[in-house]
Design a protein around this motif. Structure first.
Motif, mmCIF file in Angstrom:
data_model
loop_
_atom_site.group_PDB
_atom_site.id
_atom_site.type_symbol
_atom_site.label_atom_id
_atom_site.label_comp_id
_atom_site.label_asym_id
_atom_site.label_seq_id
_atom_site.Cartn_x
_atom_site.Cartn_y
_atom_site.Cartn_z
ATOM 1 N N GLY A 138 0.781 -1.235 0.000
ATOM 2 C CA GLY A 138 0.000 0.000 0.000
ATOM 3 C C GLY A 138 0.804 1.273 0.000
ATOM 4 O O GLY A 138 0.336 2.300 -0.469
ATOM 5 N N ASN A 139 2.023 1.241 0.518
ATOM 6 C CA ASN A 139 2.846 2.456 0.513
ATOM 7 C C ASN A 139 3.961 2.386 -0.524
ATOM 8 O O ASN A 139 4.798 3.259 -0.594
ATOM 9 C CB ASN A 139 3.415 2.729 1.899
ATOM 10 N N ASP A 140 3.992 1.322 -1.339
ATOM 11 C CA ASP A 140 4.938 1.171 -2.444
ATOM 12 C C ASP A 140 6.392 1.304 -1.986
ATOM 13 O O ASP A 140 7.191 1.969 -2.606
ATOM 14 C CB ASP A 140 4.622 2.173 -3.557
ATOM 15 N N ASP A 141 6.712 0.636 -0.875
ATOM 16 C CA ASP A 141 8.091 0.682 -0.404
ATOM 17 C C ASP A 141 8.865 -0.594 -0.728
ATOM 18 O O ASP A 141 10.012 -0.743 -0.331
ATOM 19 C CB ASP A 141 8.149 0.961 1.093
ATOM 20 N N GLY A 142 8.239 -1.519 -1.452
ATOM 21 C CA GLY A 142 8.938 -2.731 -1.855
ATOM 22 C C GLY A 142 8.873 -3.861 -0.847
ATOM 23 O O GLY A 142 9.528 -4.882 -1.023
ATOM 24 N N ARG A 143 8.095 -3.698 0.205
ATOM 25 C CA ARG A 143 7.921 -4.750 1.212
ATOM 26 C C ARG A 143 6.432 -4.907 1.501
ATOM 27 O O ARG A 143 5.674 -3.958 1.375
ATOM 28 C CB ARG A 143 8.635 -4.374 2.517
ATOM 29 N N LEU A 144 6.055 -6.100 1.903
ATOM 30 C CA LEU A 144 4.687 -6.324 2.359
ATOM 31 C C LEU A 144 4.766 -6.494 3.867
ATOM 32 O O LEU A 144 5.215 -7.527 4.367
ATOM 33 C CB LEU A 144 4.088 -7.564 1.689
ATOM 34 N N ASP A 145 4.402 -5.441 4.604
ATOM 35 C CA ASP A 145 4.526 -5.459 6.056
ATOM 36 C C ASP A 145 3.427 -4.606 6.687
ATOM 37 O O ASP A 145 2.536 -4.118 5.998
ATOM 38 C CB ASP A 145 5.923 -5.003 6.486
ATOM 39 N N ILE A 146 3.517 -4.430 7.989
ATOM 40 C CA ILE A 146 2.461 -3.719 8.719
ATOM 41 C C ILE A 146 2.307 -2.272 8.259
ATOM 42 O O ILE A 146 1.216 -1.709 8.312
ATOM 43 C CB ILE A 146 2.690 -3.801 10.250
ATOM 44 N N SER A 147 3.378 -1.668 7.756
ATOM 45 C CA SER A 147 3.267 -0.278 7.301
ATOM 46 C C SER A 147 2.299 -0.148 6.123
ATOM 47 O O SER A 147 1.716 0.916 5.919
ATOM 48 C CB SER A 147 4.644 0.283 6.934
ATOM 49 N N ASP A 148 2.118 -1.228 5.357
ATOM 50 C CA ASP A 148 1.164 -1.186 4.250
ATOM 51 C C ASP A 148 -0.269 -1.101 4.762
ATOM 52 O O ASP A 148 -1.076 -0.333 4.243
ATOM 53 C CB ASP A 148 1.348 -2.404 3.344
ATOM 54 N N ALA A 149 -0.570 -1.880 5.792
ATOM 55 C CA ALA A 149 -1.902 -1.810 6.396
ATOM 56 C C ALA A 149 -2.139 -0.420 6.983
ATOM 57 O O ALA A 149 -3.227 0.152 6.828
ATOM 58 C CB ALA A 149 -2.059 -2.886 7.468
ATOM 59 N N LEU A 150 -1.129 0.153 7.625
ATOM 60 C CA LEU A 150 -1.269 1.487 8.201
ATOM 61 C C LEU A 150 -1.453 2.549 7.120
ATOM 62 O O LEU A 150 -2.238 3.486 7.291
ATOM 63 C CB LEU A 150 -0.061 1.815 9.074
ATOM 64 N N ALA A 151 -0.747 2.402 5.994
ATOM 65 C CA ALA A 151 -0.909 3.357 4.891
ATOM 66 C C ALA A 151 -2.329 3.320 4.340
ATOM 67 O O ALA A 151 -2.928 4.362 4.055
ATOM 68 C CB ALA A 151 0.103 3.052 3.785
ATOM 69 N N ILE A 152 -2.879 2.125 4.208
ATOM 70 C CA ILE A 152 -4.244 1.999 3.695
ATOM 71 C C ILE A 152 -5.246 2.558 4.704
ATOM 72 O O ILE A 152 -6.196 3.259 4.338
ATOM 73 C CB ILE A 152 -4.553 0.534 3.330
ATOM 74 N N LEU A 153 -5.039 2.262 5.977
ATOM 75 C CA LEU A 153 -5.923 2.819 7.012
ATOM 76 C C LEU A 153 -5.855 4.343 7.030
ATOM 77 O O LEU A 153 -6.882 5.015 7.189
ATOM 78 C CB LEU A 153 -5.555 2.249 8.385
ATOM 79 N N GLY A 154 -4.659 4.895 6.868
ATOM 80 C CA GLY A 154 -4.515 6.351 6.808
ATOM 81 C C GLY A 154 -5.286 6.941 5.645
ATOM 82 O O GLY A 154 -5.966 7.963 5.788
#
Length: 100
Positions: free
Chosen positions: A47-63
């Motif tokens: 979700g944040n296009d940082d090249g990893r699938l991790d918790i920050s992606d869920a947080l980016a989508i929630l944001g």
């Protein structure tokens, strides 16, 4: 809103239901922490296009959904991406070979 031209997935929509909603970060968290179903296209979950699938992606989508932060970046121009950024994750599992 339609999917980007030529794409079969929407970044931020790892459960591939065609919309970005609360079920998407839940599916990422389920995959990461309870061994749930992995996204068919990992780039859809990045979700944040940082090249990893991790918790920050869920947080980016929630944001994006609840705080009005930036919409998840568009996927690449081809079916299931070739992600236009250098950090693209593996492409989707496609038995017909349409994804690269």
């Amino acid at each position: 809103e339609p999917l980007p031209s030529g794409s079969l997935f929407r970044r931020g929509d790892p459960n591939a239901d065609g919309i970005v909603n609360i079920t998407d970060p839940v599916s990422i968290l389920s995959y990461l922490f309870t061994g749930g179903i992995p996204p068919a296209c990992e780039d859809a979950g990045d979700g944040n296009d940082d090249g990893r699938l991790d918790i920050s992606d869920a947080l980016a989508i929630l944001g994006y959904l609840f705080l009005g932060t930036a919409e998840p970046p568009a996927p690449g121009p081809f079916a299931c991406g070739t992600d236009p950024t250098a950090d693209g994750l593996k492409t989707c599992a496609d038995p017909e070979g349409a994804c690269r």
